[in-house]
Scaffold this motif. Structure first.
Motif, PDB file in Angstrom:
ATOM      1  N   ARG A  33       0.828  -1.196   0.000  1.00 55.80           N
ATOM      2  CA  ARG A  33       0.000   0.000   0.000  1.00 55.80           C
ATOM      3  C   ARG A  33       0.871   1.257   0.000  1.00 55.80           C
ATOM      4  O   ARG A  33       2.033   1.231   0.418  1.00 55.80           O
ATOM      5  N   ASN A  34       0.294   2.347  -0.507  1.00 53.18           N
ATOM      6  CA  ASN A  34       0.950   3.662  -0.507  1.00 53.18           C
ATOM      7  C   ASN A  34       2.296   3.621  -1.242  1.00 53.18           C
ATOM      8  O   ASN A  34       3.359   3.868  -0.672  1.00 53.18           O
ATOM      9  N   ILE A  35       2.217   3.327  -2.538  1.00 53.36           N
ATOM     10  CA  ILE A  35       3.407   3.182  -3.376  1.00 53.36           C
ATOM     11  C   ILE A  35       3.241   4.104  -4.580  1.00 53.36           C
ATOM     12  O   ILE A  35       2.226   4.043  -5.282  1.00 53.36           O
ATOM     13  N   HIS A  36       4.250   4.944  -4.840  1.00 51.08           N
ATOM     14  CA  HIS A  36       4.062   6.023  -5.805  1.00 51.08           C
ATOM     15  C   HIS A  36       5.267   6.136  -6.741  1.00 51.08           C
ATOM     16  O   HIS A  36       6.420   6.170  -6.295  1.00 51.08           O
ATOM     17  N   PHE A  37       4.968   6.237  -8.053  1.00 50.06           N
ATOM     18  CA  PHE A  37       5.981   6.318  -9.103  1.00 50.06           C
ATOM     19  C   PHE A  37       5.797   7.627  -9.863  1.00 50.06           C
ATOM     20  O   PHE A  37       4.680   7.977 -10.238  1.00 50.06           O
ATOM     21  N   SER A  38       6.898   8.325 -10.137  1.00 47.05           N
ATOM     22  CA  SER A  38       6.792   9.592 -10.862  1.00 47.05           C
ATOM     23  C   SER A  38       8.045   9.858 -11.685  1.00 47.05           C
ATOM     24  O   SER A  38       9.142   9.406 -11.351  1.00 47.05           O
ATOM     25  N   ASN A  39       7.836  10.579 -12.796  1.00 45.25           N
ATOM     26  CA  ASN A  39       8.948  11.066 -13.623  1.00 45.25           C
ATOM     27  C   ASN A  39       9.869   9.932 -14.065  1.00 45.25           C
ATOM     28  O   ASN A  39      11.058   9.903 -13.751  1.00 45.25           O
ATOM     29  N   ILE A  40       9.287   8.994 -14.804  1.00 42.36           N
ATOM     30  CA  ILE A  40      10.018   7.815 -15.260  1.00 42.36           C
ATOM     31  C   ILE A  40       9.959   7.737 -16.783  1.00 42.36           C
ATOM     32  O   ILE A  40       8.890   7.881 -17.385  1.00 42.36           O
ATOM     33  N   THR A  41      11.109   7.510 -17.400  1.00 43.72           N
ATOM     34  CA  THR A  41      11.210   7.189 -18.820  1.00 43.72           C
ATOM     35  C   THR A  41      11.666   5.741 -18.932  1.00 43.72           C
ATOM     36  O   THR A  41      12.665   5.365 -18.308  1.00 43.72           O
ATOM     37  N   ALA A  42      10.942   4.941 -19.720  1.00 42.99           N
ATOM     38  CA  ALA A  42      11.244   3.504 -19.728  1.00 42.99           C
ATOM     39  C   ALA A  42      11.014   2.915 -21.111  1.00 42.99           C
ATOM     40  O   ALA A  42      10.155   3.364 -21.876  1.00 42.99           O
ATOM     41  N   GLU A  43      11.789   1.867 -21.401  1.00 43.34           N
ATOM     42  CA  GLU A  43      11.660   1.143 -22.670  1.00 43.34           C
ATOM     43  C   GLU A  43      11.980  -0.327 -22.412  1.00 43.34           C
ATOM     44  O   GLU A  43      12.963  -0.655 -21.748  1.00 43.34           O
ATOM     45  N   GLY A  44      11.106  -1.212 -22.924  1.00 50.00           N
ATOM     46  CA  GLY A  44      11.349  -2.628 -22.734  1.00 50.00           C
ATOM     47  C   GLY A  44      10.142  -3.465 -23.097  1.00 50.00           C
ATOM     48  O   GLY A  44       9.323  -3.070 -23.936  1.00 50.00           O
ATOM     49  N   ASN A  45      10.011  -4.614 -22.448  1.00 46.09           N
ATOM     50  CA  ASN A  45       8.996  -5.589 -22.840  1.00 46.09           C
ATOM     51  C   ASN A  45       7.592  -5.225 -22.369  1.00 46.09           C
ATOM     52  O   ASN A  45       6.678  -5.050 -23.166  1.00 46.09           O
ATOM     53  N   GLN A  46       7.392  -5.087 -21.051  1.00 43.59           N
ATOM     54  CA  GLN A  46       6.060  -4.776 -20.521  1.00 43.59           C
ATOM     55  C   GLN A  46       6.143  -3.582 -19.589  1.00 43.59           C
ATOM     56  O   GLN A  46       7.021  -3.502 -18.727  1.00 43.59           O
ATOM     57  N   ALA A  47       5.195  -2.663 -19.744  1.00 46.50           N
ATOM     58  CA  ALA A  47       5.222  -1.447 -18.932  1.00 46.50           C
ATOM     59  C   ALA A  47       5.101  -1.754 -17.450  1.00 46.50           C
ATOM     60  O   ALA A  47       5.869  -1.234 -16.634  1.00 46.50           O
ATOM     61  N   GLY A  48       4.123  -2.573 -17.082  1.00 49.65           N
ATOM     62  CA  GLY A  48       3.959  -2.844 -15.661  1.00 49.65           C
ATOM     63  C   GLY A  48       3.007  -3.978 -15.387  1.00 49.65           C
ATOM     64  O   GLY A  48       2.137  -4.313 -16.197  1.00 49.65           O
ATOM     65  N   LEU A  49       3.169  -4.586 -14.209  1.00 49.42           N
ATOM     66  CA  LEU A  49       2.283  -5.644 -13.725  1.00 49.42           C
ATOM     67  C   LEU A  49       1.980  -5.388 -12.264  1.00 49.42           C
ATOM     68  O   LEU A  49       2.889  -5.318 -11.433  1.00 49.42           O
ATOM     69  N   LEU A  50       0.689  -5.225 -11.964  1.00 53.32           N
ATOM     70  CA  LEU A  50       0.231  -5.152 -10.571  1.00 53.32           C
ATOM     71  C   LEU A  50      -0.652  -6.365 -10.354  1.00 53.32           C
ATOM     72  O   LEU A  50      -1.697  -6.507 -10.996  1.00 53.32           O
ATOM     73  N   ASN A  51      -0.242  -7.251  -9.452  1.00 54.88           N
ATOM     74  CA  ASN A  51      -0.911  -8.538  -9.275  1.00 54.88           C
ATOM     75  C   ASN A  51      -1.152  -8.762  -7.790  1.00 54.88           C
ATOM     76  O   ASN A  51      -0.294  -9.257  -7.073  1.00 54.88           O
ATOM     77  N   GLY A  52      -2.333  -8.353  -7.301  1.00 54.73           N
ATOM     78  CA  GLY A  52      -2.647  -8.475  -5.884  1.00 54.73           C
ATOM     79  C   GLY A  52      -3.265  -9.807  -5.539  1.00 54.73           C
ATOM     80  O   GLY A  52      -3.325 -10.729  -6.359  1.00 54.73           O
TER      81      GLY A  52
ATOM     82  N   LEU B 297       4.838   9.554 -16.538  1.00 54.84           N
ATOM     83  CA  LEU B 297       5.598   8.422 -17.071  1.00 54.84           C
ATOM     84  C   LEU B 297       5.539   8.450 -18.591  1.00 54.84           C
ATOM     85  O   LEU B 297       4.513   8.815 -19.183  1.00 54.84           O
ATOM     86  N   ASN B 298       6.635   8.046 -19.225  1.00 56.30           N
ATOM     87  CA  ASN B 298       6.696   7.909 -20.676  1.00 56.30           C
ATOM     88  C   ASN B 298       7.324   6.563 -20.990  1.00 56.30           C
ATOM     89  O   ASN B 298       8.514   6.361 -20.735  1.00 56.30           O
ATOM     90  N   ILE B 299       6.517   5.648 -21.544  1.00 56.32           N
ATOM     91  CA  ILE B 299       6.949   4.258 -21.670  1.00 56.32           C
ATOM     92  C   ILE B 299       6.725   3.762 -23.094  1.00 56.32           C
ATOM     93  O   ILE B 299       5.614   3.859 -23.631  1.00 56.32           O
ATOM     94  N   ASP B 300       7.772   3.206 -23.695  1.00 51.38           N
ATOM     95  CA  ASP B 300       7.684   2.466 -24.953  1.00 51.38           C
ATOM     96  C   ASP B 300       7.877   0.991 -24.640  1.00 51.38           C
ATOM     97  O   ASP B 300       8.908   0.609 -24.069  1.00 51.38           O
ATOM     98  N   SER B 301       6.889   0.175 -25.037  1.00 55.95           N
ATOM     99  CA  SER B 301       6.945  -1.221 -24.610  1.00 55.95           C
ATOM    100  C   SER B 301       6.250  -2.128 -25.613  1.00 55.95           C
ATOM    101  O   SER B 301       5.480  -1.670 -26.470  1.00 55.95           O
ATOM    102  N   LYS B 302       6.508  -3.408 -25.473  1.00 54.67           N
ATOM    103  CA  LYS B 302       5.782  -4.383 -26.274  1.00 54.67           C
ATOM    104  C   LYS B 302       4.353  -4.526 -25.753  1.00 54.67           C
ATOM    105  O   LYS B 302       3.403  -4.651 -26.527  1.00 54.67           O
TER     106      LYS B 302
END
Length: 510
Positions: free
Chosen positions: A361-380, A394-399
């Motif tokens: 809980r209470n997890i925060h992401f900001s100002n990220i540039t990323a490139e790769g396979n998958q942008a993100g996975l949240l699995n609760g 965020l600025n993400i280029d991904s598959k």
């Protein structure tokens, strides 16, 4: 007449103890373990001092630090640690992957010491290959070596992890640097390579600084870079890491053992680091049973790691990961996910909420540039969803884009995701979802940028889909309800919203 004498203020410099004067050889022809021990003892007897390694090559067994001791390894000095397992006996209290045990001495070890430092521009080499091969079964004929027998003798009543694993093998490789229950620890400037196991692994320490350190481990089992576990007030900065497992990992004990100790990892700052080869750039868990809280990660570059930021756990761990901030990070060539919050690291069935149940809980992401396979996975977890996570700028280029399952109170603000296939955001069993200014510059006629399945209470606003977007939002699942769209510009979209038949409630807004 009164005569006043002005005397200069006296200063006291810390004494230097050159290991050559205590019998060490810097041509690698003699094991220096005893000479180093004598130099540390002399410094300790004097109240503290610097044990100094001039340029040259040294062979040594484990080095045990005492309070007020600085190890200074000069540029041009290389310490080669013995790969004779007998040199790391007798076994000492240690921790292995979150389980408290008695095992081989770490290569650098301190127990309940204060004001200890390892510094310099020299190199320390763990010569880990023999350790790796034995642990992997490549060089042992059976499970009953004398080292394993000694391990079993000393660890009859330990709290093992819930699931069988390496503890049952009875051969625990030593960490390279492991201070335990220490205060005021500093590791600065040195280059470390070929660690037998985890490289820099403070345990139960307070006020730890790791700065300007280079770690190079080849492809090898579990040779993580920096793993502060159950520590307080940790500062990691200006490090360069390329290893066989995770680059930096934050942990706090595993399963029952971790919950019994109940010592969280808290107040960590990680900044100005570069991470190259490794399973993860900065990782929390999966051993986090004592909890992880108040962590700030900033100004880092991950280039070529399997994952970027990864937070992982499983049923049985318990513990809470909370109050995490990640800011100003660049990720490139990420082979799996850029951002992972995975509560099903071990795939297990749902169970009633108990002390075994972890929380994110209470997890925060900001100002990220990323490139790769998958942008993100949240699995609760079905019984414990991930809570209160935000993504901003965020600025993400991904598959692939983001996949979110079993979560609530998730927000995207000014996020651009450019997936080659699939939606930018796919959410399932999610409540309270905010999509504010979500963008994708690679529209697909066949795939909507947003797909929601069994989602409740979603607010989608300030979006302006790119030309070529046929459908912006796809809704699925009988539990999908209370979806609101507002202040979006759909003039380039053929169909703003598509609903499957099982979605019975009408979307609110244009």
């Amino acid at each position: 007449m009164l005569l006043l004498l002005c005397l200069p203020q006296l200063t006291y410099a810390q004494q230097y103890y050159n290991v050559l004067k205590y019998g060490a050889r810097n041509d690698s022809t003699k094991l220096a373990t005893d000479a180093i021990r004598k130099a540390i003892a002399a410094a300790s007897k004097a109240g503290g001092g610097t044990v100094y390694f001039p340029a040259g090559k040294y062979r040594t067994g484990p080095i045990h630090l005492k309070s007020n001791i600085t190890i200074d390894i000069e540029a041009g000095a290389v310490l080669y640690f013995s790969d004779n397992f007998d040199d790391y006996l007798p076994m000492v209290p240690t921790r292995y992957e979150g389980t408290d045990i008695t095992s081989f001495s770490p290569l650098f070890y301190a127990y309940k010491a204060e004001n200890i430092t390892i510094k310099g521009r020299g190199i320390i080499d763990g010569q880990g290959k023999k350790w790796w091969d034995f642990a992997e079964g490549k060089s042992r004929a059976s499970q009953d070596s004398k080292w394993q027998q000694e391990f079993f003798r000393l660890n009859q009543n330990i709290l093992k992890p819930d699931l069988p694993g390496v503890i049952e093998r009875g051969f625990m490789r030593p960490p390279f640097i492991q201070p335990m229950y220490c205060k005021n620890v500093r590791i600065e400037g040195i280059t470390i390579r070929n660690s037998p196991f985890w490289t820099v692994n403070p345990e139960f320490c307070d006020n730890v600084t790791i700065t300007g350190v280079t770690i190079n481990n080849p492809k090898s089992p579990n040779t993580d870079g920096i793993n502060p576990e159950s520590c307080r007030n940790v500062h990691i900065s200006d490090c360069h890491i390329s290893v066989g497992d995770d680059c930096i990992t934050i942990k706090s004990g595993k399963d029952r053992s971790g919950r019994q100790q109940n010592v969280p990892a808290e107040n960590y700052t990680i900044t100005n680091c570069t991470m190259l080869s490794g399973h993860g750039g900065v990782v929390i868990g999966s051993e986090m049973s004592g909890g992880v809280k108040k962590i700030a990660i900033s100004n880092c570059i991950f280039d070529g790691t399997d994952r970027g930021i990864r937070i992982k756990t499983a049923r049985g761990r318990g513990g809470v990961v909370e109050d995490i901030r990640v800011d100003n990070v660049v990720m490139k060539n990420i082979r799996e996910q850029m951002i992972v919050l995975d509560m099903q690291y071990a795939n297990t069935p749902a169970e009633p909420v108990s002390e075994r149940t972890p929380r994110f809980r209470n997890i925060h992401f900001s100002n990220i540039t990323a490139e790769g396979n998958q942008a993100g996975l949240l699995n609760g977890l079905e019984e414990m969803p991930i809570e209160n996570v935000t993504f901003s700028n965020l600025n993400i280029d991904s598959k692939q884009g983001f996949t979110i399952k079993e979560a609530r109170n998730i927000a995207f603000h000014n996020v651009q995701v450019n997936p080659q296939i699939g939606p930018a955001v796919r959410a399932q069993n999610v409540r309270q979802l905010w999509l504010d200014g979500l963008r994708s510059t690679m529209p697909s006629a066949a795939t909507p940028p947003v797909e929601l399945t069994n989602a409740e209470d979603a607010f989608i606003y300030n979006c302006f889909p790119a030309t070529g977007t046929d459908t912006f939002l796809k809704l699925k699942g009988a539990k999908t309800r209370n979806i609101v769209l507002q202040n979006n510009n759909f003039k380039r979209v053929k169909l703003p919203v598509a609903q499957d038949a099982e979605v019975t409630e009408r979307v609110v807004g244009p």
